[in-house]
Motif scaffolding. Sequence first.
Motif, PDB file in Angstrom:
ATOM      1  N   ASP A   9     -26.377  15.646   7.684  1.00 44.84           N
ATOM      2  CA  ASP A   9     -25.363  16.424   6.954  1.00 44.84           C
ATOM      3  C   ASP A   9     -25.639  17.934   6.938  1.00 44.84           C
ATOM      4  O   ASP A   9     -25.675  18.547   5.874  1.00 44.84           O
ATOM      5  CB  ASP A   9     -25.217  15.862   5.531  1.00 44.84           C
ATOM      6  CG  ASP A   9     -24.702  14.428   5.551  1.00 44.84           C
ATOM      7  OD1 ASP A   9     -23.485  14.234   5.621  1.00 44.84           O
ATOM      8  OD2 ASP A   9     -25.544  13.491   5.551  1.00 44.84           O
ATOM      9  N   ASP A  57     -22.828  13.963  10.664  1.00 44.68           N
ATOM     10  CA  ASP A  57     -22.214  15.161  10.094  1.00 44.68           C
ATOM     11  C   ASP A  57     -23.047  16.393  10.445  1.00 44.68           C
ATOM     12  O   ASP A  57     -23.328  17.233   9.589  1.00 44.68           O
ATOM     13  CB  ASP A  57     -21.972  15.042   8.577  1.00 44.68           C
ATOM     14  CG  ASP A  57     -20.773  14.156   8.231  1.00 44.68           C
ATOM     15  OD1 ASP A  57     -20.061  13.727   9.163  1.00 44.68           O
ATOM     16  OD2 ASP A  57     -20.553  13.896   7.038  1.00 44.68           O
ATOM     17  N   ASN A  92     -18.694  10.855   9.744  1.00 48.53           N
ATOM     18  CA  ASN A  92     -17.244  10.785   9.504  1.00 48.53           C
ATOM     19  C   ASN A  92     -16.550  12.145   9.603  1.00 48.53           C
ATOM     20  O   ASN A  92     -15.369  12.218   9.901  1.00 48.53           O
ATOM     21  CB  ASN A  92     -16.945  10.130   8.148  1.00 48.53           C
ATOM     22  CG  ASN A  92     -17.549  10.883   6.984  1.00 48.53           C
ATOM     23  OD1 ASN A  92     -18.710  11.276   7.022  1.00 48.53           O
ATOM     24  ND2 ASN A  92     -16.782  11.112   5.939  1.00 48.53           N
ATOM     25  N   HIS A 161     -24.622   6.269   9.520  1.00 51.44           N
ATOM     26  CA  HIS A 161     -23.944   7.274   8.702  1.00 51.44           C
ATOM     27  C   HIS A 161     -22.893   6.562   7.850  1.00 51.44           C
ATOM     28  O   HIS A 161     -21.826   6.218   8.341  1.00 51.44           O
ATOM     29  CB  HIS A 161     -23.285   8.344   9.573  1.00 51.44           C
ATOM     30  CG  HIS A 161     -22.730   9.479   8.766  1.00 51.44           C
ATOM     31  ND1 HIS A 161     -23.458  10.615   8.489  1.00 51.44           N
ATOM     32  CD2 HIS A 161     -21.541   9.646   8.153  1.00 51.44           C
ATOM     33  CE1 HIS A 161     -22.726  11.430   7.750  1.00 51.44           C
ATOM     34  NE2 HIS A 161     -21.559  10.874   7.517  1.00 51.44           N
ATOM     35  N   HIS A 199     -24.986  10.843   5.230  1.00 46.32           N
ATOM     36  CA  HIS A 199     -23.700  10.824   4.536  1.00 46.32           C
ATOM     37  C   HIS A 199     -23.846  11.216   3.066  1.00 46.32           C
ATOM     38  O   HIS A 199     -23.173  12.112   2.600  1.00 46.32           O
ATOM     39  CB  HIS A 199     -22.982   9.474   4.639  1.00 46.32           C
ATOM     40  CG  HIS A 199     -21.598   9.491   4.041  1.00 46.32           C
ATOM     41  ND1 HIS A 199     -20.647  10.401   4.423  1.00 46.32           N
ATOM     42  CD2 HIS A 199     -21.008   8.744   3.066  1.00 46.32           C
ATOM     43  CE1 HIS A 199     -19.531  10.192   3.723  1.00 46.32           C
ATOM     44  NE2 HIS A 199     -19.732   9.208   2.895  1.00 46.32           N
TER      45      HIS A 199
HETATM   46 MN   LIG Z   1     -20.432  12.132   5.932  1.00 41.87          MN
END
Ligand SMILES: [Mn+2]
Length: 378
Positions: A9, A57, A92, A161, A199
């Motif tokens: 992330d 991410d 995502n 993730h 995540h």
């Molecule tokens: Mn994420």
Amino acid sequence: MKRIFHLADTHIGYSAYRKIDEATGLNQREVDTYEAFKQFVDYALDEKPDVILHAGDMFDSVRPTNRAISLALTQLLRLSEAGIPFVVISGNHETPRLKETGSVFSLFEHIPEVYVVHRNKYETIELDDITIHAIPHCDDIEGEKKKIKVDKNGFNLAMLHAGIKVRGKPVPVFAMGDINEQIISIDDLTGLDYIALGHYHRCTKVREDAYYAGSTERFSFGEVSDNKGFLEVRLHDDGTRKVIFHQLRIRDMVDLEPVVCDGLDADGIRRAIRTRILDCEPDGKIVRLRVLGIPLHVYHTLDFDEFKRLTKHAVHFEMRYEFKREDGGYSSASQSAFHSLHTEFEKFIDRYSGIAHIDKGRLKELGLQYMRKWQNEE
Ligand SMILES: [Mn+2]
């Protein structure tokens, strides 16, 4: 012994607020995400781990700007030249909804020592005696998980993730509330030496062998009390493991102790606000100050220009005023030093009364997410 660096992330390309970095002319928060990633890479070059796992991410959006891509490329080349393998799965935020869009990760496929996993399915990567079982954000994480076969010779690492639900708890515990997030269980993942999760933005031990590294920057006031950094995982040949958190130096974010107006006269309220602002030394920081139960007539006497002047060197200074209603409750309106679209939107939702049946917090979160996405796609 194997040493693994696990991060996640980084949201490279994120931007927020209106502050511009004077040296580069770029959005200050965008520069901050670059700096955090660079700081990590500097550390990795000094420490030379056996492998780096980035659990998704890496970018903030499906279509990062050329600048964000170029920054990431520069840093990955530094690792590549040093011979440090870097494995990344797509999360995502960077996974396109339409496959035809193509993934930004395909740009990195041909860099030696860089392994990108973004094809909507499980893949394995073999590095000497380390097998990495990597599952990107995809349509069927549960199904892909079943393909993992632990090879008893050598070390087995997994990367995922997703949000994680914990046995016996009805609500997902480690989730971000994104529209497209996946929530999975890891109860069936056993026998691995380490599971690198991405995540959830707070560094968290989910299980003895499974951790979220957390994000490398704070992306909302919900993360104000988190330390940010990455994990160093030491896997010993006798099967024992040690996980160490390394903190990155990032921008200060402060949620100040609210000014409670009950029992204060107009002068007292003005003084209390001023004192809070001065005491927190706002220059270069991201700050929020809530003023609770302020009478409307006092609110109208506040010197907003002075507050603006005192906070003008903050990266962001958010003032939230909550008014006392007749019935004793609070109604809030926020006055930010910077009336960004985001702030205006939040103010609007706060004030709007025709939606009592809707969870305002969730609505705000979704709206802000969309705005960020549009901003990024522009
Ligand atoms: Mn994420």
